[in-house]
Design a protein around this motif. Structure first.
Motif, mmCIF file in Angstrom:
data_model
loop_
_atom_site.group_PDB
_atom_site.id
_atom_site.type_symbol
_atom_site.label_atom_id
_atom_site.label_comp_id
_atom_site.label_asym_id
_atom_site.label_seq_id
_atom_site.Cartn_x
_atom_site.Cartn_y
_atom_site.Cartn_z
ATOM 1 N N GLU A 130 2.412 28.025 16.183
ATOM 2 C CA GLU A 130 2.105 27.417 17.472
ATOM 3 C C GLU A 130 0.859 26.538 17.343
ATOM 4 O OE1 GLU A 130 0.536 29.042 21.696
ATOM 5 O OE2 GLU A 130 2.261 30.076 20.846
ATOM 6 N N LEU A 131 0.967 25.323 17.819
ATOM 7 C CA LEU A 131 -0.126 24.363 17.757
ATOM 8 C C LEU A 131 -0.911 24.404 19.066
ATOM 9 C CD1 LEU A 131 -1.367 22.049 16.073
ATOM 10 C CD2 LEU A 131 0.271 20.512 17.136
ATOM 11 N N ALA A 132 -2.229 24.529 18.971
ATOM 12 C CA ALA A 132 -3.069 24.582 20.170
ATOM 13 C C ALA A 132 -4.334 23.770 19.930
ATOM 14 C CB ALA A 132 -3.433 26.020 20.504
ATOM 15 N N GLY A 133 -4.804 23.130 20.985
ATOM 16 C CA GLY A 133 -6.037 22.358 20.904
ATOM 17 C C GLY A 133 -6.937 22.657 22.092
ATOM 18 N N TYR A 134 -8.224 22.632 21.863
ATOM 19 C CA TYR A 134 -9.217 22.884 22.901
ATOM 20 C C TYR A 134 -10.238 21.765 22.853
ATOM 21 C CZ TYR A 134 -7.111 27.480 22.553
ATOM 22 O OH TYR A 134 -6.207 28.505 22.528
ATOM 23 N N SER A 135 -10.658 21.296 24.012
ATOM 24 C CA SER A 135 -11.651 20.233 24.029
ATOM 25 C C SER A 135 -12.701 20.516 25.097
ATOM 26 C CB SER A 135 -10.987 18.882 24.311
ATOM 27 O OG SER A 135 -10.511 18.834 25.630
ATOM 28 N N ASP A 136 -13.832 19.887 24.921
ATOM 29 C CA ASP A 136 -14.916 19.996 25.889
ATOM 30 C C ASP A 136 -15.786 18.762 25.732
ATOM 31 O OD1 ASP A 136 -16.437 21.004 27.930
ATOM 32 O OD2 ASP A 136 -17.380 22.574 26.759
ATOM 33 N N VAL A 137 -16.650 18.572 26.669
ATOM 34 C CA VAL A 137 -17.571 17.454 26.634
ATOM 35 C C VAL A 137 -18.953 17.979 27.009
ATOM 36 C CG1 VAL A 137 -17.174 16.743 29.014
ATOM 37 C CG2 VAL A 137 -17.861 15.045 27.352
ATOM 38 N N ASP A 138 -19.988 17.436 26.388
ATOM 39 C CA ASP A 138 -21.333 17.931 26.689
ATOM 40 C C ASP A 138 -21.769 17.488 28.081
ATOM 41 O OD1 ASP A 138 -21.860 15.222 26.215
ATOM 42 O OD2 ASP A 138 -23.858 15.663 25.494
ATOM 43 N N TRP A 139 -22.656 18.250 28.629
ATOM 44 C CA TRP A 139 -23.201 17.949 29.966
ATOM 45 C C TRP A 139 -24.543 17.252 29.860
ATOM 46 C CZ3 TRP A 139 -20.023 18.839 33.932
ATOM 47 C CH2 TRP A 139 -18.971 19.711 33.714
ATOM 48 N N ALA A 140 -25.108 17.230 28.673
ATOM 49 C CA ALA A 140 -26.476 16.746 28.509
ATOM 50 C C ALA A 140 -26.575 15.226 28.473
ATOM 51 C CB ALA A 140 -27.069 17.320 27.230
ATOM 52 N N GLU A 141 -25.544 14.541 28.081
ATOM 53 C CA GLU A 141 -25.516 13.097 27.974
ATOM 54 C C GLU A 141 -26.552 12.586 26.981
ATOM 55 O OE1 GLU A 141 -26.180 11.868 31.969
ATOM 56 O OE2 GLU A 141 -24.232 12.545 32.649
ATOM 57 N N ASN A 142 -26.231 11.516 26.321
ATOM 58 C CA ASN A 142 -27.134 10.891 25.375
ATOM 59 C C ASN A 142 -28.272 10.225 26.147
ATOM 60 O OD1 ASN A 142 -28.213 8.667 23.712
ATOM 61 N ND2 ASN A 142 -26.668 9.354 22.254
ATOM 62 N N VAL A 143 -29.501 10.473 25.744
ATOM 63 C CA VAL A 143 -30.651 9.938 26.477
ATOM 64 C C VAL A 143 -30.819 8.436 26.291
ATOM 65 C CG1 VAL A 143 -31.919 12.117 26.504
ATOM 66 C CG2 VAL A 143 -32.250 10.534 24.615
ATOM 67 N N ASP A 144 -30.207 7.871 25.248
ATOM 68 C CA ASP A 144 -30.362 6.444 24.986
ATOM 69 C C ASP A 144 -29.330 5.590 25.705
ATOM 70 O OD1 ASP A 144 -32.591 6.727 23.288
ATOM 71 O OD2 ASP A 144 -31.273 7.287 21.637
ATOM 72 N N ASP A 145 -28.068 5.972 25.653
ATOM 73 C CA ASP A 145 -27.029 5.110 26.225
ATOM 74 C C ASP A 145 -26.148 5.801 27.265
ATOM 75 O OD1 ASP A 145 -25.445 6.750 24.683
ATOM 76 O OD2 ASP A 145 -24.894 5.198 23.244
ATOM 77 N N ARG A 146 -26.452 7.039 27.610
ATOM 78 C CA ARG A 146 -25.771 7.808 28.658
ATOM 79 C C ARG A 146 -24.306 8.143 28.330
ATOM 80 N NH1 ARG A 146 -29.352 10.201 31.154
ATOM 81 N NH2 ARG A 146 -28.208 10.385 33.056
#
Length: 194
Positions: A130-146
């Motif tokens: 069974e193929l499974a994928g998980y993703s997320d994104v940071d909440w902190a954001e890059n301080v230089d380019d957002r």
């Protein structure tokens, strides 16, 4: 004819009844020793959660060659170490103009590698397809380019087979949009794996 696989392209392979263990402890120990951080105090996390690295024009410059040698030694280690992929990606952004804060983060990362030289990945024999994928994104954001950083990991059964840590191409206007972009990136990776 040669016997059981135990070492291949710098990857150590341990074969047991439960599956294959892949590690790079020899490479990790050599890396830590090369930069003289083997006697330094170990750390339990690859990067501080309190420090946000960015371009810092007021900070003192450091030797670019040393910094580039350090960062250049780490991508190969990410072949079986998803725990450092994010931190390596962050530190790699500052190769053109490294400052003391960037070098400090790099040294912390290598001290973490020293603490975790025996981390390994298990590829279990008792796994389904069974193929499974998980993703997320940071909440902190890059301080230089957002721009936000999205990450994901992908499994076949219980076996981790691929991982990604990537800065998004565009600035997200909302958290929902950032999560949507991360999910899309994850789906693209899953389609590529099929």
């Amino acid at each position: 004819m040669v016997g059981e696989l135990s070492y291949f392209l710098g990857l150590q392979v341990k074969q047991t009844d439960c599956g294959l263990f892949i590690l790079q402890s020899k490479y990790a120990k050599d890396l830590v020793k090369r930069f003289g951080l083997d006697s330094m105090k170990h750390t339990r996390t690859p990067m501080s959660t309190n420090v946000k690295l960015g371009h810092d024009p007021t900070s003192k410059n450091v030797d670019q060659t040393v910094y580039r040698n350090m960062i250049g030694s780490l991508p190969y280690l990410t072949a079986n170490r998803p725990d450092i992929a994010f931190s390596v990606g962050i530190c790699a952004r500052f190769q053109a103009d490294p400052k003391e804060s960037h070098l400090s983060a790099m040294r912390r990362l290598i001290r973490y590698v020293n603490e975790t030289v025996d981390h390994e990945i298990l590829y279990s024999r008792e796994s389904n397809l069974e193929l499974a994928g998980y993703s997320d994104v940071d909440w902190a954001e890059n301080v230089d380019d957002r721009k936000r950083i999205s990450g994901g990991c992908f499994y076949v059964g219980s076996n981790l087979v691929s991982w990604i840590s990537k800065k998004q191409n565009s600035v997200s206007l909302s958290t929902v949009e950032a999560e949507y972009i991360a999910a899309g990136s994850c789906c693209t990776q899953l389609l590529w794996m099929k």
